[in-house]
Design a protein around this motif. Structure first.
Motif, PDB file in Angstrom:
ATOM      1  N   ASP A  41      74.467 -43.155 105.253  1.00  0.00           N
ATOM      2  CA  ASP A  41      75.253 -42.675 106.272  1.00  0.00           C
ATOM      3  C   ASP A  41      76.520 -43.837 106.237  1.00  0.00           C
ATOM      4  OD1 ASP A  41      76.123 -41.582 108.548  1.00  0.00           O
ATOM      5  OD2 ASP A  41      74.827 -42.636 109.968  1.00  0.00           O
ATOM      6  N   THR A  42      77.379 -43.402 105.382  1.00  0.00           N
ATOM      7  CA  THR A  42      78.409 -44.488 105.190  1.00  0.00           C
ATOM      8  C   THR A  42      79.755 -43.894 105.670  1.00  0.00           C
ATOM      9  OG1 THR A  42      78.754 -43.483 102.971  1.00  0.00           O
ATOM     10  CG2 THR A  42      77.784 -45.621 103.123  1.00  0.00           C
ATOM     11  N   LYS A  43      79.947 -42.382 106.116  1.00  0.00           N
ATOM     12  CA  LYS A  43      80.970 -41.889 106.815  1.00  0.00           C
ATOM     13  C   LYS A  43      82.139 -41.862 105.693  1.00  0.00           C
ATOM     14  CE  LYS A  43      78.865 -42.221 110.880  1.00  0.00           C
ATOM     15  NZ  LYS A  43      77.991 -41.073 111.611  1.00  0.00           N
ATOM     16  N   PHE A  44      82.099 -42.005 104.296  1.00  0.00           N
ATOM     17  CA  PHE A  44      83.271 -41.904 103.544  1.00  0.00           C
ATOM     18  C   PHE A  44      83.667 -40.614 103.689  1.00  0.00           C
ATOM     19  CE2 PHE A  44      81.576 -45.911 101.484  1.00  0.00           C
ATOM     20  CZ  PHE A  44      82.779 -46.597 101.613  1.00  0.00           C
ATOM     21  N   VAL A  45      85.171 -40.081 103.650  1.00  0.00           N
ATOM     22  CA  VAL A  45      85.640 -39.065 103.196  1.00  0.00           C
ATOM     23  C   VAL A  45      86.647 -39.212 102.193  1.00  0.00           C
ATOM     24  CG1 VAL A  45      87.365 -37.377 104.203  1.00  0.00           C
ATOM     25  CG2 VAL A  45      85.807 -38.451 105.803  1.00  0.00           C
ATOM     26  N   THR A  46      86.185 -38.296 100.988  1.00  0.00           N
ATOM     27  CA  THR A  46      86.934 -38.586  99.902  1.00  0.00           C
ATOM     28  C   THR A  46      88.334 -37.662 100.075  1.00  0.00           C
ATOM     29  OG1 THR A  46      84.894 -38.564  98.575  1.00  0.00           O
ATOM     30  CG2 THR A  46      86.898 -37.999  97.442  1.00  0.00           C
ATOM     31  N   GLY A  47      89.450 -38.366  99.786  1.00  0.00           N
ATOM     32  CA  GLY A  47      90.635 -37.921  99.777  1.00  0.00           C
ATOM     33  C   GLY A  47      91.227 -37.697  98.339  1.00  0.00           C
ATOM     34  N   THR A  48      92.454 -37.893  98.085  1.00  0.00           N
ATOM     35  CA  THR A  48      93.331 -37.463  96.996  1.00  0.00           C
ATOM     36  C   THR A  48      93.028 -38.880  96.157  1.00  0.00           C
ATOM     37  OG1 THR A  48      95.119 -38.242  97.679  1.00  0.00           O
ATOM     38  CG2 THR A  48      94.890 -35.969  97.847  1.00  0.00           C
ATOM     39  N   GLY A  49      92.892 -38.376  94.686  1.00  0.00           N
ATOM     40  CA  GLY A  49      92.888 -39.331  93.640  1.00  0.00           C
ATOM     41  C   GLY A  49      91.486 -40.137  93.705  1.00  0.00           C
ATOM     42  N   GLY A  50      90.331 -39.838  94.449  1.00  0.00           N
ATOM     43  CA  GLY A  50      89.212 -40.613  94.186  1.00  0.00           C
ATOM     44  C   GLY A  50      89.200 -41.667  95.028  1.00  0.00           C
ATOM     45  N   ILE A  51      89.910 -41.816  96.044  1.00  0.00           N
ATOM     46  CA  ILE A  51      89.908 -42.718  97.075  1.00  0.00           C
ATOM     47  C   ILE A  51      89.362 -42.016  98.451  1.00  0.00           C
ATOM     48  CG2 ILE A  51      91.338 -44.244  98.752  1.00  0.00           C
ATOM     49  CD1 ILE A  51      93.261 -44.340  96.285  1.00  0.00           C
ATOM     50  N   SER A  52      88.326 -42.904  98.701  1.00  0.00           N
ATOM     51  CA  SER A  52      87.443 -42.394  99.882  1.00  0.00           C
ATOM     52  C   SER A  52      87.648 -43.406 101.085  1.00  0.00           C
ATOM     53  CB  SER A  52      85.852 -42.550  99.738  1.00  0.00           C
ATOM     54  OG  SER A  52      85.544 -41.725  98.673  1.00  0.00           O
ATOM     55  N   THR A  53      87.729 -42.941 102.308  1.00  0.00           N
ATOM     56  CA  THR A  53      88.095 -43.723 103.485  1.00  0.00           C
ATOM     57  C   THR A  53      87.088 -43.745 104.610  1.00  0.00           C
ATOM     58  OG1 THR A  53      89.614 -42.240 104.187  1.00  0.00           O
ATOM     59  CG2 THR A  53      90.465 -43.878 102.970  1.00  0.00           C
ATOM     60  N   VAL A  54      86.981 -44.536 105.622  1.00  0.00           N
ATOM     61  CA  VAL A  54      85.984 -44.302 106.492  1.00  0.00           C
ATOM     62  C   VAL A  54      87.155 -44.514 107.899  1.00  0.00           C
ATOM     63  CG1 VAL A  54      84.124 -45.095 107.889  1.00  0.00           C
ATOM     64  CG2 VAL A  54      84.460 -45.553 105.205  1.00  0.00           C
ATOM     65  N   ALA A  55      86.818 -43.582 108.675  1.00  0.00           N
ATOM     66  CA  ALA A  55      87.612 -43.561 110.202  1.00  0.00           C
ATOM     67  C   ALA A  55      87.124 -44.806 110.878  1.00  0.00           C
ATOM     68  CB  ALA A  55      87.263 -42.483 111.122  1.00  0.00           C
ATOM     69  N   LYS A  56      88.056 -45.573 111.647  1.00  0.00           N
ATOM     70  CA  LYS A  56      87.760 -46.869 112.166  1.00  0.00           C
ATOM     71  C   LYS A  56      86.459 -46.859 113.032  1.00  0.00           C
ATOM     72  CE  LYS A  56      90.208 -50.567 114.599  1.00  0.00           C
ATOM     73  NZ  LYS A  56      91.363 -50.995 115.070  1.00  0.00           N
ATOM     74  N   SER A  57      86.420 -45.611 113.738  1.00  0.00           N
ATOM     75  CA  SER A  57      85.034 -45.702 114.673  1.00  0.00           C
ATOM     76  C   SER A  57      83.704 -45.610 113.997  1.00  0.00           C
ATOM     77  CB  SER A  57      85.260 -44.527 115.611  1.00  0.00           C
ATOM     78  OG  SER A  57      85.245 -43.220 114.707  1.00  0.00           O
ATOM     79  N   GLY A  58      83.807 -45.204 112.502  1.00  0.00           N
ATOM     80  CA  GLY A  58      82.595 -45.005 111.764  1.00  0.00           C
ATOM     81  C   GLY A  58      82.170 -46.007 110.704  1.00  0.00           C
ATOM     82  N   ARG A  59      83.109 -47.191 110.740  1.00  0.00           N
ATOM     83  CA  ARG A  59      82.882 -48.295 109.914  1.00  0.00           C
ATOM     84  C   ARG A  59      81.596 -49.060 110.030  1.00  0.00           C
ATOM     85  NH1 ARG A  59      89.142 -49.623 109.895  1.00  0.00           N
ATOM     86  NH2 ARG A  59      90.001 -47.732 109.296  1.00  0.00           N
ATOM     87  N   HIS A  60      80.951 -49.393 108.888  1.00  0.00           N
ATOM     88  CA  HIS A  60      80.016 -50.531 108.927  1.00  0.00           C
ATOM     89  C   HIS A  60      80.424 -51.986 108.540  1.00  0.00           C
ATOM     90  CE1 HIS A  60      76.839 -47.602 109.346  1.00  0.00           C
ATOM     91  NE2 HIS A  60      77.378 -46.761 108.696  1.00  0.00           N
ATOM     92  N   ALA A  61      79.646 -52.811 108.923  1.00  0.00           N
ATOM     93  CA  ALA A  61      80.111 -54.277 108.506  1.00  0.00           C
ATOM     94  C   ALA A  61      79.815 -54.484 107.149  1.00  0.00           C
ATOM     95  CB  ALA A  61      79.362 -55.144 109.388  1.00  0.00           C
ATOM     96  N   ALA A  62      80.719 -55.327 106.513  1.00  0.00           N
ATOM     97  CA  ALA A  62      80.317 -55.649 104.965  1.00  0.00           C
ATOM     98  C   ALA A  62      79.157 -56.561 105.069  1.00  0.00           C
ATOM     99  CB  ALA A  62      81.523 -56.256 104.208  1.00  0.00           C
ATOM    100  N   PRO A  63      78.442 -56.659 104.097  1.00  0.00           N
ATOM    101  CA  PRO A  63      77.125 -57.708 103.822  1.00  0.00           C
ATOM    102  C   PRO A  63      77.670 -58.867 103.871  1.00  0.00           C
ATOM    103  CG  PRO A  63      77.498 -56.600 101.811  1.00  0.00           C
ATOM    104  CD  PRO A  63      78.316 -55.908 102.668  1.00  0.00           C
TER     105      PRO A  63
END
Length: 202
Positions: A41-63
């Motif tokens: 459940d990482t909330k990634f949305v794949t955009g152009t050029g193979g770059i995926s982003t996550v909306a600010k409200s759905g981001r997880h903390a880095a380990p």
């Protein structure tokens, strides 16, 4: 029973085709396993050029990412909170890593004054020597955590990184949360595409 002469030719053709396809894959990634980061459940949305982003409200903390760097110092990524952090997974043995390295060095210098820090995660180099030489060759003036068996990579949330996809880049927002990723080699334009929106975030 006779064997048709077309069969050996067909087998040879299939072998050449398979080798060519494998060669094409190595231009973009040193690992096998494609570009999927697995389920989760990482909330990634794949955009152009193979770059995926996550909306600010759905981001997880880095380990927690800390340990010894390639040059023998200690680094804790948590200390960089408040900055945009670009995490690049690389190996000196990886041809696409070598192809993207000049762009990483260039963009690291361009964005440092804007509150961006680059951190490498060097993996599968069983000896630091080649990694040190790599950093020197490509003028990487930012640190890289030394992770020869991939322990740090496995700490990332399921679905965010594929340990077989090298190089990979993950960008953390100013709150230390995973905001963007690319499971392939990048150039300066794609790096800016990942970083610039996070610099602008309030």
């Amino acid at each position: 029973m006779s064997v048709s002469p077309a069969l050996p030719r067909r087998r040879a053709f299939l072998l050449v085709t398979a080798v060519a396809a494998t060669g094409a894959l190595t231009l973009t990634s040193c690992g096998s396993g494609g570009t999927s980061g697995g389920s989760g459940d990482t909330k990634f949305v794949t955009g152009t050029g193979g770059i995926s982003t996550v909306a600010k409200s759905g981001r997880h903390a880095a380990p927690k990412l800390s340990g010894e760097t390639v040059d023998g110092k200690q680094l804790d990524v948590a200390d960089l909170k408040g900055k945009v952090v670009v995490l690049n997974v690389w190996g000196s043995w990886c041809a696409p890593c070598r192809a993207e390295a000049p762009y990483l060095s260039k963009v690291a210098k361009e964005t440092r004054s804007k509150g961006v820090e680059f951190v490498g995660i060097n993996t599968r180099d069983t000896d630091k020597g080649p990694a040190v030489a790599f950093e020197k060759q490509f003028e990487a003036d930012y640190p890289s955590l030394y992770d020869p068996i991939g322990k740090l990579i496995l700490r990332f949330p399921k679905g965010s990184l594929n340990p077989q996809a090298i190089p990979s880049t993950i960008v953390l927002d100013k709150d230390g949360k995973i905001a963007a990723r690319a499971l392939m080699a990048l150039d300066d334009k794609k790096l800016h595409q990942m970083i610039d929106p996070l610099i602008a975030e309030k």
